[in-house]
Design an enzyme around this catalytic site. Structure first.
Site, PDB file in Angstrom:
ATOM      1  N   ARG A   1       4.709   0.954 -35.961  1.00 23.60           N
ATOM      2  CA  ARG A   1       5.222  -0.160 -36.766  1.00 23.60           C
ATOM      3  C   ARG A   1       4.483  -1.475 -36.496  1.00 23.60           C
ATOM      4  NH1 ARG A   1      10.046  -0.680 -39.581  1.00 23.60           N
ATOM      5  NH2 ARG A   1      10.468   1.455 -38.927  1.00 23.60           N
ATOM      6  N   ARG A  59       2.828   9.668 -30.445  1.00 20.06           N
ATOM      7  CA  ARG A  59       3.901   8.852 -29.883  1.00 20.06           C
ATOM      8  C   ARG A  59       5.262   9.499 -30.114  1.00 20.06           C
ATOM      9  NH1 ARG A  59       2.957   2.349 -30.715  1.00 20.06           N
ATOM     10  NH2 ARG A  59       1.012   2.178 -29.531  1.00 20.06           N
ATOM     11  N   ARG A  69      18.391   4.258 -33.328  1.00 23.97           N
ATOM     12  CA  ARG A  69      17.555   3.959 -34.501  1.00 23.97           C
ATOM     13  C   ARG A  69      16.188   4.627 -34.390  1.00 23.97           C
ATOM     14  NH1 ARG A  69      17.831  -1.479 -34.266  1.00 23.97           N
ATOM     15  NH2 ARG A  69      15.973  -1.579 -32.962  1.00 23.97           N
ATOM     16  N   ASP A  82      30.081   1.774 -26.792  1.00 20.66           N
ATOM     17  CA  ASP A  82      31.506   1.626 -26.512  1.00 20.66           C
ATOM     18  C   ASP A  82      32.045   0.283 -26.996  1.00 20.66           C
ATOM     19  OD1 ASP A  82      29.894   0.475 -24.518  1.00 20.66           O
ATOM     20  OD2 ASP A  82      31.423   0.661 -22.974  1.00 20.66           O
ATOM     21  N   GLY A  83      31.229  -0.773 -26.928  1.00 20.69           N
ATOM     22  CA  GLY A  83      31.683  -2.059 -27.427  1.00 20.69           C
ATOM     23  C   GLY A  83      31.932  -2.022 -28.925  1.00 20.69           C
ATOM     24  N   ALA A  84      30.990  -1.477 -29.665  1.00 20.09           N
ATOM     25  CA  ALA A  84      31.139  -1.375 -31.121  1.00 20.09           C
ATOM     26  C   ALA A  84      32.298  -0.474 -31.498  1.00 20.09           C
ATOM     27  CB  ALA A  84      29.845  -0.847 -31.736  1.00 20.09           C
ATOM     28  N   TRP A 108      28.654  -4.908 -22.669  1.00 20.92           N
ATOM     29  CA  TRP A 108      27.828  -5.355 -23.790  1.00 20.92           C
ATOM     30  C   TRP A 108      26.424  -5.461 -23.211  1.00 20.92           C
ATOM     31  CZ3 TRP A 108      30.402  -5.299 -28.251  1.00 20.92           C
ATOM     32  CH2 TRP A 108      31.785  -5.493 -28.246  1.00 20.92           C
ATOM     33  N   ILE A 167      23.099  -5.460 -23.924  1.00 21.89           N
ATOM     34  CA  ILE A 167      22.005  -6.398 -24.220  1.00 21.89           C
ATOM     35  C   ILE A 167      22.330  -7.771 -23.636  1.00 21.89           C
ATOM     36  CG2 ILE A 167      20.846  -7.667 -26.060  1.00 21.89           C
ATOM     37  CD1 ILE A 167      20.878  -5.193 -27.743  1.00 21.89           C
ATOM     38  N   GLU A 168      23.566  -8.204 -23.798  1.00 28.60           N
ATOM     39  CA  GLU A 168      23.953  -9.524 -23.307  1.00 28.60           C
ATOM     40  C   GLU A 168      23.996  -9.553 -21.772  1.00 28.60           C
ATOM     41  OE1 GLU A 168      24.628  -9.301 -27.440  1.00 28.60           O
ATOM     42  OE2 GLU A 168      25.312  -7.933 -25.870  1.00 28.60           O
TER      43      GLU A 168
END
Length: 578
Positions: free
Chosen positions: A262, A353, A403, A445-447, A475, A477-478
């Site tokens: 990409r 890849r 993703r 789990d957060g979502a 969470w 990433i945070e």
């Protein structure tokens, strides 16, 4: 005194008949007194009511049905907090351009603006999020308002997206004059898709024929145009990138697919062709800092996906499928200028890849805490799911893993609004709208917590969906951003809660998985539940130590100019003339 029965000529009955005539088979709803006349007439017409636990989920489900079927999705919510609860779902459908009709009610007209129960002006709240928002106060206006709202939702003459109608309850009970129930209102419109202008088609062909390194990027507007897009890719020897809006449109084994390359292909292409896709933050707003000196060819069925951020050298405003096919048909028989070696090289690197990723997912080591790596979970799902499975990915950190790591021929995710929490509602609607296909929700789990109660809806509605919760107790990433940027974690950690126990409490098949050797068996048992027509949930404990690509990209700290840190740095250099 009890209210009179809801008659067959009442506004509520007309609404139900209209929806049935337009092919609506399910309405996603949460009951309430102000919409009860519509509720009961829907049942009388044989329209299935999928009763949910939160209005937001009702709109999410209608959104998913619309996106998967290409038809009108319908949500019914009660007045006041019913509408305010629904607004996040409406906002997500607005950004995604999903054709959703949201219906609600109001207190009786004699009580309007007097402090009645749930008396609030809904249309002022939702107008900026909808293509059409009206309160219908006279029963004779109901048929024409329904027809107009449906047309606006489906994008007839404009941009598709959610629409909203509400009705005072005395209007719903009142009869609609028979002469106002014109048959053409109930008949599905014979609207023809907009064809491309011949001059625009020829200009597009000329631009494509001269390009050496053409790159196609598809989005929402390209759905349903897969065959024409594949033919065009082959005709012009072009590279192809999907996005979450159209993942699965072009098969992964197509020779134009270079998803693993990409970053490289975005910087190397000399012509970028967007098909029904905005140049939003996920595509660096089309900036020359990322796309270099590439020209742009924009093809879209609505202006919002045609002229945003970067004008095209050529712009084609038309139905995307018709436009793509017209370009194929108009292309000369000679050989285009495209560089076959460039595409072949990208494709080979993509294959290498992809193979490396697949193997690394299978070999992914557990964290220092002994908990599973998220990629190990996705690798097991890849092995077990059939090729035509519908995949719904949800979350922040886990979405980033899914993703990339979980291929799908049909795919849904939170979209560019970043509306996490859609996973379970989307999955339920997908299993009802597409019977016979395996539906899996891969969620963090957060979502999952946003709409976890909808597992009750899955059980009651016998919706055979598999929900896989990647449980990292945070969470993630945070947490990583706080640790690296601020040196302190505040308010971003969760429990390693037992979501499987919750599922079992709702009489749903639920298993908690903590070891790699237990994954395959748990997935097999869950899929067996789906084949028997029952939903299932797997609560898989994963390590919070695993860093996703989004966690590494700077997405959490929100750079000033671009969404990703590397793009932000490139943008700064480009603006400075460096």
């Amino acid at each position: 005194m009890a209210p009179p029965p809801i008659g067959e000529q009442s506004a509520a009955a007309v609404i139900a008949r209209f929806l049935k005539a337009r092919g609506v088979r399910r309405v996603y709803a949460l009951c309430g007194g102000h919409v009860m006349p519509i509720w009961m007439r829907l049942d009388a017409e044989g329209i299935r009511i999928v009763d949910v636990r939160d209005e937001r989920a009702a709109v999410y489900m209608a959104h998913a049905e619309a996106q998967l079927t290409g038809t009108l999705g319908v949500a019914l919510v009660t007045a006041g907090p019913g509408v305010t609860n629904a607004m996040t779902g409406i906002a997500n459908a607005h950004v995604a351009k999903a054709p959703v009709l949201v219906l609600s009610g109001l207190p009786p007209t004699p009580q309007e603006n007097r402090g009645a129960l749930q008396d609030i002006v809904h249309t002022e709240l939702v107008r900026s999020l909808t293509r059409y928002a009206r309160t219908v106060r006279h029963p004779d206006l109901v048929p024409q308002e329904l027809a107009e709202a449906a047309a606006r939702a489906l994008g007839e003459g404009g941009e598709p997206g959610p629409v909203y109608l509400d009705f005072p309850i005395d209007t719903l009970r009142a009869d609609v004059a028979v002469r106002m129930q014109l048959p053409e209102v109930f008949a599905p419109p014979a609207a023809l898709p907009a064809p491309p202008h011949p001059q625009a088609v020829q200009a597009a062909v000329d631009l494509l024929w001269a390009a050496k390194r053409p790159l196609f990027i598809s989005g929402r507007g390209a759905r349903g145009a897969g065959p024409a897009l594949c033919a065009l890719l082959e005709k012009f020897g072009a590279a192809y990138l999907d996005t979450g809006e159209s993942k699965g449109l072009v098969p992964d084994d197509h020779p134009s697919v270079v998803a693993a390359m990409r970053g490289a292909v975005m910087g190397q292409a000399d012509l970028v062709i967007t098909v029904g896709r905005r140049l939003d933050f996920q595509l660096a707003f089309g900036s020359p800092a990322v796309f270099g000196d590439a020209q742009f060819l924009r093809i879209a069925d609505c202006a919002a996906e045609l002229r945003d951020n970067r004008r095209g050298t050529v712009e084609v405003l038309a139905d995307c499928g018709l436009a793509l096919q017209a370009i194929v048909d108009a292309a000369p028989a000679t050989v285009p200028a495209s560089d076959g070696a460039w595409l072949a090289g990208l494709r080979e690197q993509h294959r290498q890849r992809s193979a490396k990723l697949e193997q690394s997912m299978k070999d992914a080591r557990s964290g220092n805490d002994g908990r599973l790596h998220p990629n190990r979970v996705l690798a097991a799902l890849r092995e077990a799911l059939p090729p035509d499975a519908i995949v719904v990915a949800d979350g922040g950190d886990f979405l980033s893993f899914a993703r990339v790591g979980l291929p799908a021929s049909t795919y849904l995710d939170p979209g560019s609004l970043g509306c996490i929490g859609v996973g379970t509602p989307f999955g339920i609607a997908a299993s009802l709208a597409c019977p016979g296909r395996t539906v899996v929700v891969a969620t963090g789990d957060g979502a999952f917590g946003f709409n976890a109660m909808e597992i009750d809806t899955a059980v009651r509605q016998k919706a055979p969906v598999l929900i896989v919760v990647a449980n990292n107790g945070s969470w993630a990433i945070e947490v990583r951003d706080q640790q690296e940027t601020h040196g302190k974690v505040v308010g971003t950690q969760l429990q390693f809660a037992d979501h499987a126990a919750m599922a079992r409490a709702f009489h749903m098949h639920g298993e908690r998985v903590e070891k790699a050797e237990d994954l395959d068996g748990a997935i097999a048992r869950a899929l067996a539940e789906l084949r028997a027509g029952r939903p299932a949930l797997l609560d898989v404990v994963v390590t919070p130590e695993a860093a996703s690509s989004d966690a590494k990209s700077g997405l959490a700290w929100v750079p000033d100019l671009q969404a990703l840190a590397a793009w932000d740095e490139a943008e700064r250099r480009w603006r400075a003339g460096a």
